[in-house]
Design a protein around this motif. Structure first.
Motif, PDB file in Angstrom:
ATOM      1  N   ALA A 282     -28.952   0.636  47.142  1.00 10.70           N
ATOM      2  CA  ALA A 282     -28.168   1.838  47.427  1.00 10.70           C
ATOM      3  C   ALA A 282     -27.412   2.292  46.170  1.00 10.70           C
ATOM      4  O   ALA A 282     -27.274   3.491  45.918  1.00 10.70           O
ATOM      5  CB  ALA A 282     -27.189   1.575  48.568  1.00 10.70           C
TER       6      ALA A 282
ATOM      7  N   ALA B  48     -29.027  -7.819  53.294  1.00 14.75           N
ATOM      8  CA  ALA B  48     -27.929  -6.852  53.214  1.00 14.75           C
ATOM      9  C   ALA B  48     -27.491  -6.668  51.756  1.00 14.75           C
ATOM     10  O   ALA B  48     -27.157  -5.558  51.330  1.00 14.75           O
ATOM     11  CB  ALA B  48     -26.758  -7.293  54.085  1.00 14.75           C
ATOM     12  N   LEU B  49     -27.520  -7.762  50.977  1.00 15.53           N
ATOM     13  CA  LEU B  49     -27.161  -7.660  49.549  1.00 15.53           C
ATOM     14  C   LEU B  49     -28.154  -6.752  48.816  1.00 15.53           C
ATOM     15  O   LEU B  49     -27.749  -5.848  48.076  1.00 15.53           O
ATOM     16  CB  LEU B  49     -27.153  -9.056  48.913  1.00 15.53           C
ATOM     17  CG  LEU B  49     -26.974  -9.071  47.383  1.00 15.53           C
ATOM     18  CD1 LEU B  49     -25.556  -8.670  46.996  1.00 15.53           C
ATOM     19  CD2 LEU B  49     -27.318 -10.437  46.799  1.00 15.53           C
TER      20      LEU B  49
ATOM     21  N   ALA C  16     -30.064  -4.478  50.047  1.00 16.78           N
ATOM     22  CA  ALA C  16     -29.904  -3.104  50.524  1.00 16.78           C
ATOM     23  C   ALA C  16     -28.734  -2.425  49.798  1.00 16.78           C
ATOM     24  O   ALA C  16     -28.837  -1.266  49.390  1.00 16.78           O
ATOM     25  CB  ALA C  16     -29.680  -3.094  52.033  1.00 16.78           C
ATOM     26  N   MET C  17     -27.630  -3.163  49.596  1.00 12.76           N
ATOM     27  CA  MET C  17     -26.478  -2.579  48.899  1.00 12.76           C
ATOM     28  C   MET C  17     -26.793  -2.316  47.425  1.00 12.76           C
ATOM     29  O   MET C  17     -26.420  -1.281  46.873  1.00 12.76           O
ATOM     30  CB  MET C  17     -25.252  -3.489  49.048  1.00 12.76           C
ATOM     31  CG  MET C  17     -24.698  -3.505  50.474  1.00 12.76           C
ATOM     32  SD  MET C  17     -23.073  -4.310  50.629  1.00 12.76           S
ATOM     33  CE  MET C  17     -23.529  -6.025  50.583  1.00 12.76           C
TER      34      MET C  17
END
Lengths: 229, 229
Positions: free
Chosen positions: A169, A162-163, A165-166
């Motif tokens: 982004a 998730a890190l 992916a952020m």
């Protein structure tokens, strides 16, 4: 590879990467290389499957054996371009040891490379919005540098998908904004945002980015640039 | 509006918003409401223009007067859903004064609302990847709360479109990961990342997010929830 001129190297990027593979993979790589060349000339929207097949010397039938439609082709090209740029950036910063500076340089190089060639830039924004089959290769670049920074004790963060992916982004949004606004300050802004997410305080993040900009200006990195310019 | 049951309110969300508008806008709003209902039932992929037109009591011709194709419809629905959620979140946190807590709460509420209803979640991820016609409405929410935090002296950052684009990209990436992984810790992780980008140090960011979680559990916010549950 050293016998190729830079021009030839560029147009054969994905074919070179698969020299030892089967005919199927070579044809797939030929299609990707051809599609990039056609997209760079005509733009992504105005590139047709028919023109890519023709330029690659393939029948429509043999094109459609590899890609079902243009959407699938664009996704594959975008992922391949993003993964190739991750490798290029990794090579360019191979002499840099500090995790913080590696992350700052990688972020700025990645975005600036997308701005140098807007077709690549748009393909990369596309790839980062849906990582697809190249997800692992694209994650690998950022995971490596963040990992170095964590081991060196700079980054206060957990290693999690998730890190990454952020963080990707942020890179994607920054590249998209920079492509639209033509604002030179955006790559450094993105690098600072990423360092902050990783737990570097604002003063330190600014210092790292200022140093990274100096390194870029001195030409200590991006030795691969002539190959693709 | 107080005479509607919650159920009726939900299905007429976009029509209510355009009561004073012309017939054209009312029909457009009717199509958006119908499309959301059909997408919630069938999924976005399996929703056809024909079914939306039929459910809305419109001929195909009159549907195509408003939207050229399904892609255009999905984009409009996604933007409208994201803009509506921005307004809902803004109402939900109307009693919170501190900029830092507002940003943390808004981030977590926004993502959690997307997880409660995965169709909304996927539409919002779609909207945030290409802000389109609802760009200003979606930007307004985050700009307001960041502005409050800047004026209160908490956030060390400049007010810029590139900043908002990066923050929304974090929200979008977090929502996408949370939808795929069903990981409850992701909304808080995203809130911390956003606070860090805004210049809050890691210890303070953790405290703010811990407090925001308590506020959420106590039910002090999100009073609008029954309307859409």
């Amino acid at each position: 590879m050293s016998t190729h001129s830079p021009r030839t190297k560029k147009s054969r990027h994905f074919q070179d990467a698969s020299q030892d593979d089967t005919k199927r993979l070579r044809t797939r790589a030929l299609i990707l290389d051809t599609a990039i060349a056609v997209m760079a000339k005509n733009g992504i929207e105005r590139t047709s499957v028919m023109e890519v097949a023709e330029q690659a010397g393939l029948s429509n039938g043999s094109f459609y054996y590899h890609f079902r439609n243009k959407t699938e082709l664009v996704e594959a090209v975008a992922g391949a371009v993003a993964a190739a740029l991750v490798r290029e950036v990794d090579e360019a910063i191979s002499g840099i040891e500090q995790g913080t500076e590696r992350v700052a340089l990688a972020t700025m190089l990645f975005i600036e490379r997308g701005l140098q060639d807007p077709t690549w830039g748009r393909l990369i924004v596309h790839a980062l919005s849906d990582l697809g089959e190249f997800r692992e290769q694209i994650f690998a670049g950022i995971r490596k540098d963040v990992g170095i920074g964590i081991r060196q004790g700079y980054f206060k963060t957990v290693d999690s998908p998730a890190l990454y992916a952020m963080l990707l982004a942020i890179v994607s949004a920054a590249m998209r904004e920079a492509l639209v606004k033509r604002d030179d300050s955006i790559p450094a802004m993105a690098a600072q945002a990423i360092l902050r997410v990783l737990g570097i305080d604002i003063v330190a993040a600014e210092t790292v980015v200022t140093n990274a900009k100096k390194t870029l200006r001195k030409g200590h990195v991006w030795s691969q640039r002539p190959q693709r310019a």
